[in-house]
Design a protein around this motif. Structure first.
Motif, mmCIF file in Angstrom:
data_model
loop_
_atom_site.group_PDB
_atom_site.id
_atom_site.type_symbol
_atom_site.label_atom_id
_atom_site.label_comp_id
_atom_site.label_asym_id
_atom_site.label_seq_id
_atom_site.Cartn_x
_atom_site.Cartn_y
_atom_site.Cartn_z
ATOM 1 N N GLY A 1 0.193 2.400 -6.214
ATOM 2 C CA GLY A 1 -0.088 1.305 -5.287
ATOM 3 C C GLY A 1 0.949 1.142 -4.196
ATOM 4 N N TYR A 2 1.773 2.149 -3.987
ATOM 5 C CA TYR A 2 2.839 2.052 -2.994
ATOM 6 C C TYR A 2 2.328 2.190 -1.563
ATOM 7 C CZ TYR A 2 6.181 2.516 -6.878
ATOM 8 O OH TYR A 2 6.908 2.339 -8.026
ATOM 9 N N PHE A 3 1.084 2.604 -1.397
ATOM 10 C CA PHE A 3 0.506 2.677 -0.059
ATOM 11 C C PHE A 3 -0.285 1.411 0.275
ATOM 12 C CE2 PHE A 3 0.480 7.561 -0.352
ATOM 13 C CZ PHE A 3 1.732 7.629 0.202
ATOM 14 N N ALA A 4 -0.220 0.427 -0.611
ATOM 15 C CA ALA A 4 -0.902 -0.853 -0.398
ATOM 16 C C ALA A 4 0.001 -1.980 -0.893
ATOM 17 C CB ALA A 4 -2.246 -0.861 -1.126
ATOM 18 N N LEU A 5 1.251 -1.936 -0.501
ATOM 19 C CA LEU A 5 2.248 -2.855 -1.046
ATOM 20 C C LEU A 5 1.913 -4.321 -0.823
ATOM 21 C CD1 LEU A 5 5.498 -0.894 -0.137
ATOM 22 C CD2 LEU A 5 4.512 -1.240 -2.422
ATOM 23 N N GLN A 6 1.282 -4.645 0.296
ATOM 24 C CA GLN A 6 0.997 -6.045 0.592
ATOM 25 C C GLN A 6 -0.414 -6.472 0.193
ATOM 26 O OE1 GLN A 6 2.066 -6.594 4.722
ATOM 27 N NE2 GLN A 6 4.229 -6.520 4.258
ATOM 28 N N ALA A 7 -1.231 -5.522 -0.236
ATOM 29 C CA ALA A 7 -2.601 -5.837 -0.627
ATOM 30 C C ALA A 7 -2.616 -6.562 -1.974
ATOM 31 C CB ALA A 7 -3.432 -4.555 -0.707
ATOM 32 N N ASP A 8 -3.682 -7.272 -2.195
ATOM 33 C CA ASP A 8 -3.885 -8.004 -3.443
ATOM 34 C C ASP A 8 -3.909 -7.028 -4.627
ATOM 35 O OD1 ASP A 8 -5.868 -9.219 -5.582
ATOM 36 O OD2 ASP A 8 -5.113 -10.888 -4.364
ATOM 37 N N PRO A 9 -3.342 -7.402 -5.762
ATOM 38 C CA PRO A 9 -3.382 -6.520 -6.940
ATOM 39 C C PRO A 9 -4.807 -6.145 -7.357
ATOM 40 C CG PRO A 9 -1.732 -8.220 -7.264
ATOM 41 C CD PRO A 9 -2.489 -8.572 -5.994
ATOM 42 N N ALA A 10 -5.774 -7.009 -7.125
ATOM 43 C CA ALA A 10 -7.170 -6.692 -7.457
ATOM 44 C C ALA A 10 -7.686 -5.520 -6.631
ATOM 45 C CB ALA A 10 -8.054 -7.917 -7.234
ATOM 46 N N LEU A 11 -7.013 -5.241 -5.516
ATOM 47 C CA LEU A 11 -7.395 -4.133 -4.642
ATOM 48 C C LEU A 11 -6.457 -2.944 -4.804
ATOM 49 C CD1 LEU A 11 -8.135 -6.227 -1.425
ATOM 50 C CD2 LEU A 11 -9.795 -5.266 -3.030
ATOM 51 N N GLY A 12 -5.615 -2.984 -5.825
ATOM 52 C CA GLY A 12 -4.703 -1.872 -6.093
ATOM 53 C C GLY A 12 -3.340 -2.014 -5.454
ATOM 54 N N GLY A 13 -3.051 -3.178 -4.900
ATOM 55 C CA GLY A 13 -1.773 -3.398 -4.241
ATOM 56 C C GLY A 13 -0.796 -4.173 -5.100
ATOM 57 N N HIS A 14 0.218 -4.683 -4.453
ATOM 58 C CA HIS A 14 1.273 -5.412 -5.162
ATOM 59 C C HIS A 14 1.540 -6.805 -4.596
ATOM 60 C CE1 HIS A 14 2.457 -2.064 -7.717
ATOM 61 N NE2 HIS A 14 2.267 -1.285 -6.668
ATOM 62 N N ALA A 15 0.836 -7.195 -3.551
ATOM 63 C CA ALA A 15 0.988 -8.517 -2.930
ATOM 64 C C ALA A 15 2.433 -8.815 -2.532
ATOM 65 C CB ALA A 15 0.440 -9.620 -3.835
ATOM 66 N N ALA B 1 -3.178 -1.356 4.503
ATOM 67 C CA ALA B 1 -2.810 -2.407 5.457
ATOM 68 C C ALA B 1 -4.016 -3.254 5.847
ATOM 69 C CB ALA B 1 -2.192 -1.780 6.707
ATOM 70 N N PHE B 2 -5.196 -2.668 5.763
ATOM 71 C CA PHE B 2 -6.396 -3.385 6.169
ATOM 72 C C PHE B 2 -7.082 -4.105 5.001
ATOM 73 C CE2 PHE B 2 -5.666 -0.171 9.368
ATOM 74 C CZ PHE B 2 -5.683 -0.958 10.514
ATOM 75 N N LEU B 3 -6.600 -3.835 3.788
ATOM 76 C CA LEU B 3 -7.167 -4.525 2.626
ATOM 77 C C LEU B 3 -6.689 -5.958 2.598
ATOM 78 C CD1 LEU B 3 -6.786 -1.781 -0.111
ATOM 79 C CD2 LEU B 3 -8.877 -2.489 1.036
#
Length: 133
Positions: A83-97, A131-133
């Protein structure tokens, strides 16, 4: 007479440090202190930053990356799985918020060991799908 700027994207009605610098004026009164990260936010990013640092140190030989002009096979996939390519995305979307500050800390931690890894993280988190998630 309308105010003009030298920078096509700046707002001529708003004074900014950069616009003043373009005009040849260094305005100390427009320089702000670098923000201090709140302790709760820092704690939220500490574990992930430590995990990334350990991964990069374990898997990446920066001299080899430079010599081969390539990251090790599967390394980018590993960053994506974590999930390092979606660091700011919601965890439900595979990110880390993560906050902007913690995202910067992650990129900085990678850069301390290997610039191409840091660039991969920075570009994906700023312009990639995460970034767009």
């Amino acid at each position: 007479m309308a105010t003009t700027t030298r920078n096509a994207t700046s707002d001529p009605g708003r004074v900014s440090f950069l616009e003043e610098l373009y005009q040849g004026r260094f305005r100390w009164d427009l320089v702000r202190d670098f923000p201090v990260q709140e302790s709760a936010d820092a704690a939220a990013g500490d574990k992930l930053t430590e995990e990334l640092t350990a991964l990069v140190q374990e898997r990446i030989d920066p001299d080899d990356v430079d010599a081969r002009a390539a990251l090790p096979d599967g390394f980018l996939d590993e960053l994506g799985r974590r999930g390092y390519f979606a660091l700011q995305a919601d965890p439900a979307l595979g990110g880390h918020a993560l906050s902007h500050y913690n995202t910067f800390r992650m990129v900085s931690a990678a850069a301390a060991h290997c610039t191409p890894v840091a660039l991969s993280l920075a570009i994906e988190n700023a312009l990639g799908a995460g970034a767009f998630l």
